[in-house]
Design an enzyme around this catalytic site. Structure first.
Site, PDB file in Angstrom:
ATOM      1  N   GLY A 138     125.274  16.259 191.606  1.00  0.00           N
ATOM      2  CA  GLY A 138     124.325  17.232 191.050  1.00  0.00           C
ATOM      3  C   GLY A 138     123.135  16.412 190.113  1.00  0.00           C
ATOM      4  O   GLY A 138     121.997  16.842 190.514  1.00  0.00           O
ATOM      5  N   LYS A 141     143.468  10.650 201.871  1.00  0.00           N
ATOM      6  CA  LYS A 141     142.967  11.189 200.543  1.00  0.00           C
ATOM      7  C   LYS A 141     144.203  10.418 199.529  1.00  0.00           C
ATOM      8  O   LYS A 141     145.491  10.709 200.012  1.00  0.00           O
ATOM      9  CB  LYS A 141     142.789  12.624 200.411  1.00  0.00           C
ATOM     10  CG  LYS A 141     142.003  12.994 198.999  1.00  0.00           C
ATOM     11  CD  LYS A 141     140.665  12.572 199.493  1.00  0.00           C
ATOM     12  CE  LYS A 141     139.459  13.108 198.212  1.00  0.00           C
ATOM     13  NZ  LYS A 141     138.079  12.947 198.624  1.00  0.00           N
ATOM     14  N   GLY A 150     126.765  15.913 187.608  1.00  0.00           N
ATOM     15  CA  GLY A 150     127.408  14.526 187.538  1.00  0.00           C
ATOM     16  C   GLY A 150     126.768  13.779 188.539  1.00  0.00           C
ATOM     17  O   GLY A 150     125.549  13.685 188.739  1.00  0.00           O
ATOM     18  N   ASN A 151     127.476  12.849 189.136  1.00  0.00           N
ATOM     19  CA  ASN A 151     126.916  11.737 190.076  1.00  0.00           C
ATOM     20  C   ASN A 151     126.095  12.728 191.216  1.00  0.00           C
ATOM     21  O   ASN A 151     125.092  12.409 191.295  1.00  0.00           O
ATOM     22  CB  ASN A 151     127.960  10.945 190.719  1.00  0.00           C
ATOM     23  CG  ASN A 151     127.490   9.951 191.559  1.00  0.00           C
ATOM     24  OD1 ASN A 151     126.349   9.467 191.266  1.00  0.00           O
ATOM     25  ND2 ASN A 151     128.078  10.041 192.736  1.00  0.00           N
ATOM     26  N   GLY A 179     126.825  21.772 187.979  1.00  0.00           N
ATOM     27  CA  GLY A 179     127.182  20.572 187.847  1.00  0.00           C
ATOM     28  C   GLY A 179     126.044  19.250 187.836  1.00  0.00           C
ATOM     29  O   GLY A 179     125.345  19.229 189.040  1.00  0.00           O
TER      30      GLY A 179
HETATM   31  P1  NAD Z   1     131.453  14.079 188.545  1.00  0.00           P
HETATM   32  O1  NAD Z   1     132.604  13.931 187.436  1.00  0.00           O
HETATM   33  O2  NAD Z   1     130.485  12.845 188.461  1.00  0.00           O
HETATM   34  O3  NAD Z   1     130.490  15.363 187.994  1.00  0.00           O
HETATM   35  C1  NAD Z   1     130.956  16.433 188.023  1.00  0.00           C
HETATM   36  C2  NAD Z   1     130.190  17.649 187.149  1.00  0.00           C
HETATM   37  O4  NAD Z   1     130.718  18.913 187.128  1.00  0.00           O
HETATM   38  C3  NAD Z   1     129.909  17.049 185.842  1.00  0.00           C
HETATM   39  O5  NAD Z   1     128.718  17.183 185.200  1.00  0.00           O
HETATM   40  C4  NAD Z   1     130.879  18.031 185.043  1.00  0.00           C
HETATM   41  O6  NAD Z   1     130.324  18.598 183.502  1.00  0.00           O
HETATM   42  C5  NAD Z   1     130.618  19.344 185.886  1.00  0.00           C
HETATM   43  N1  NAD Z   1     131.689  20.247 185.656  1.00  0.00           N
HETATM   44  C6  NAD Z   1     133.037  20.121 185.340  1.00  0.00           C
HETATM   45  N2  NAD Z   1     133.548  21.360 185.198  1.00  0.00           N
HETATM   46  C7  NAD Z   1     132.747  22.383 185.341  1.00  0.00           C
HETATM   47  C8  NAD Z   1     132.611  23.669 185.348  1.00  0.00           C
HETATM   48  N3  NAD Z   1     133.729  24.526 184.900  1.00  0.00           N
HETATM   49  N4  NAD Z   1     131.415  24.296 185.600  1.00  0.00           N
HETATM   50  C9  NAD Z   1     130.219  23.786 185.747  1.00  0.00           C
HETATM   51  N5  NAD Z   1     130.357  22.172 185.950  1.00  0.00           N
HETATM   52  C10 NAD Z   1     131.224  21.662 185.647  1.00  0.00           C
HETATM   53  O7  NAD Z   1     131.920  14.276 189.918  1.00  0.00           O
HETATM   54  P2  NAD Z   1     131.012  14.173 191.315  1.00  0.00           P
HETATM   55  O8  NAD Z   1     131.121  12.618 191.898  1.00  0.00           O
HETATM   56  O9  NAD Z   1     129.482  14.633 190.860  1.00  0.00           O
HETATM   57  O10 NAD Z   1     131.736  15.242 192.241  1.00  0.00           O
HETATM   58  C11 NAD Z   1     131.137  16.484 192.360  1.00  0.00           C
HETATM   59  C12 NAD Z   1     131.911  17.328 193.289  1.00  0.00           C
HETATM   60  O11 NAD Z   1     131.167  16.489 194.658  1.00  0.00           O
HETATM   61  C13 NAD Z   1     133.555  17.300 193.610  1.00  0.00           C
HETATM   62  O12 NAD Z   1     133.613  18.368 194.366  1.00  0.00           O
HETATM   63  C14 NAD Z   1     133.412  15.956 194.865  1.00  0.00           C
HETATM   64  O13 NAD Z   1     134.758  16.136 195.465  1.00  0.00           O
HETATM   65  C15 NAD Z   1     132.353  16.305 195.325  1.00  0.00           C
HETATM   66  N6  NAD Z   1     131.863  15.162 196.230  1.00  0.00           N
HETATM   67  C16 NAD Z   1     131.534  13.933 195.557  1.00  0.00           C
HETATM   68  C17 NAD Z   1     131.172  12.715 196.219  1.00  0.00           C
HETATM   69  C18 NAD Z   1     130.541  11.551 195.480  1.00  0.00           C
HETATM   70  O14 NAD Z   1     129.936  10.669 196.252  1.00  0.00           O
HETATM   71  N7  NAD Z   1     130.476  11.509 194.469  1.00  0.00           N
HETATM   72  C19 NAD Z   1     131.185  12.813 197.446  1.00  0.00           C
HETATM   73  C20 NAD Z   1     131.453  13.978 198.331  1.00  0.00           C
HETATM   74  C21 NAD Z   1     131.926  15.086 197.492  1.00  0.00           C
END
Ligand code: NAD
Length: 415
Positions: free
Chosen positions: A224, A109, A221-222, A219
């Site tokens: 959720g 990481k 984001g990507n 959440g």
């Molecule tokens: P992202 O930045 O695209 O989305 C994050 C989401 O969380 C956004 O909608 C944001 O508004 C929301 N958020 C931020 N603060 C918040 C809060 N206090 N309360 C509620 N929602 C909140 O990130 P992502 O890529 O979707 O990643 C989300 C999680 O999934 C992280 O923990 C990441 O490590 C994990 N993850 C992501 C991937 C991937 O392929 N992107 C793979 C494995 C794990």
């Protein structure tokens, strides 16, 4: 000294300790010999360096945890609170995650302590190229393969790959994953984490005789956002969604497509017709069949775990449940699908991207999804059978599966 640190920073500083605690409790069942277990608890390499960009200096990191099963693999995070203990914990979880889904990697990481919201595009590029310059001797297709994480994306990977290839003087697309499709990225990578989450959830529901029913997702984001779309299509009733500003709720079910369009247009979910406002805290405590924390670490804690009413928690975020909360959920009989299994679809399709780059041949989306389904289903079966054998939670079982696979590779190598 510790009392001057914010709760967020303390939680991250403790993250590595939490990772080790989870490993130690899993080793009661895995029974890995002490010398090998001791080695698994210590990252093999820790790189810390300074990056100069836009007249400022930033702290950069890469932790390479364990390479017994293959090259180190893991994302790069840009965040003001990135610090060494958090990076060590995330690298350790990556080793476990890759082992659970049985892909030929160790864990790594990286990160840069910076606030991407305050960086211009030019500074972001300079930070990314600075990270690649510092790490160029230590990464590569057969050494360590970085990928995006929080606040980094395919453009970030394009800059890092370009800088790395300039330094080495040859093309090596397999050195980085999560690239734009035009530079060798894989179809299906954008939705892979959520698609993999669905395959695991489907198997868990079947194995535990639970129904699809209602779901709340923290959440969008990507991860959720895609999860909401996929589960909506699969027949779940999505009753709550949220982002950092708060959430929306409808007992009749939210039209996910409309909600995501609304967020895109207005920058917030709030105000969508037919929904009520709900706080992120209240969302977690809704009486739903499935709760999917898909945003941040440490949101289910010893303070709210007793109020969680979901039958199943699908950990799409990394580390959303603290160890204290985990014990409370376990006692209450809440089924938790741990992060190292639930969100492993992303790294699995990263592995497919790497394999496509090494063979010089690209797969269509159907092939990617089919291979992902097979990998995730197998991983769930291994974890479910281990949980039944030892009568432990899926989290403990996933750690046992991973520890056994890593230890076996170390033994075979005579490490
Ligand atoms: P992202 O930045 O695209 O989305 C994050 C989401 O969380 C956004 O909608 C944001 O508004 C929301 N958020 C931020 N603060 C918040 C809060 N206090 N309360 C509620 N929602 C909140 O990130 P992502 O890529 O979707 O990643 C989300 C999680 O999934 C992280 O923990 C990441 O490590 C994990 N993850 C992501 C991937 C991937 O392929 N992107 C793979 C494995 C794990």
């Amino acid at each position: 000294m510790l009392k001057y640190l914010s709760a967020d920073v303390l939680a991250m500083a403790n993250a590595f300790e939490h990772a080790l605690k989870n490993l130690a409790s899993a080793n009661k069942y895995a029974k890995i010999p002490a010398d090998i277990f001791g080695k698994i608890c210590v990252p093999e390499h820790v790189h810390q360096f300074t990056i100069s960009a836009g007249g400022k200096k930033y702290q950069g990191y890469r932790v390479q945890h364990n390479a017994a099963r293959g090259p180190y693999k893991g994302g790069i995070r840009y965040h003001p609170q990135v610090e060494i203990n958090e990076v060590k914990a995330l690298a350790t979880w990556m080793s476990l995650k890759c082992a659970v889904v049985d892909i030929p990697y160790g864990g790594g990481k990286g990160g840069v302590a910076c606030d991407p919201k305050k960086l211009s595009e030019k500074d972001k590029e300079a930070v990314s190229r600075g990270w690649a310059k510092a790490m160029a001797p230590h990464i590569g297709a057969w050494k360590d393969v970085p990928a995006p994480d929080v606040n980094t994306d395919s453009q970030t990977m394009a800059w890092i790959l370009d800088e790395y290839e300039k330094i080495t003087g040859r093309h090596e697309p397999a050195a980085i994953t999560g690239k734009p499709i035009e530079l060798g990225g894989s179809l299906g990578r954008d939705k892979a984490t959520s698609q993999g989450g669905w395959f695991v959830l489907r198997e868990a529901l079947k194995a535990n005789k639970l129904k699809k029913g209602t779901i709340a997702i923290q959440g969008v984001g990507n991860v959720g956002g895609w999860l909401a779309e996929i589960l909506h299509k699969e027949g779940f009733r999505i009753v709550a969604l949220s982002d950092s500003r708060g959430g929306i709720y409808s007992s009749a079910g939210i039209d996910v497509h409309k909600a995501l369009m609304h967020k895109q247009a207005k920058g917030t979910l709030q105000g969508l017709a037919g929904t009520k406002l709900i706080s992120n805290e209240a969302l977690l405590e809704l009486p739903v069949d499935v709760l999917a924390p898909s945003a941040l670490e440490n949101v289910i804690t010893k303070d709210n775990a007793k109020n969680i009413k979901a039958k199943l928690v699908l950990e799409m975020a990394n580390g959303p449940t603290t160890p204290e909360a985990d014990a409370i959920l376990d006692k209450k009989g809440v089924l938790v699908i741990p992060d190292i299994l639930a969100n492993a679809g992303g790294v699995t399709v990263s592995y497919f991207e790497w394999a496509q780059n090494l063979s010089g041949y690209s797969w269509d989306l159907g092939e990617v999804d089919q291979k992902l389904e097979r990998q995730m289903t197998r991983a769930f079966t291994a974890v479910h059978e281990t949980a039944q054998k030892h009568r432990v939670s899926y989290r403990a079982a996933a750690n046992v599966v991973a520890l056994e696979r890593i230890a076996k590779a170390m033994q075979l190598r005579g490490r």
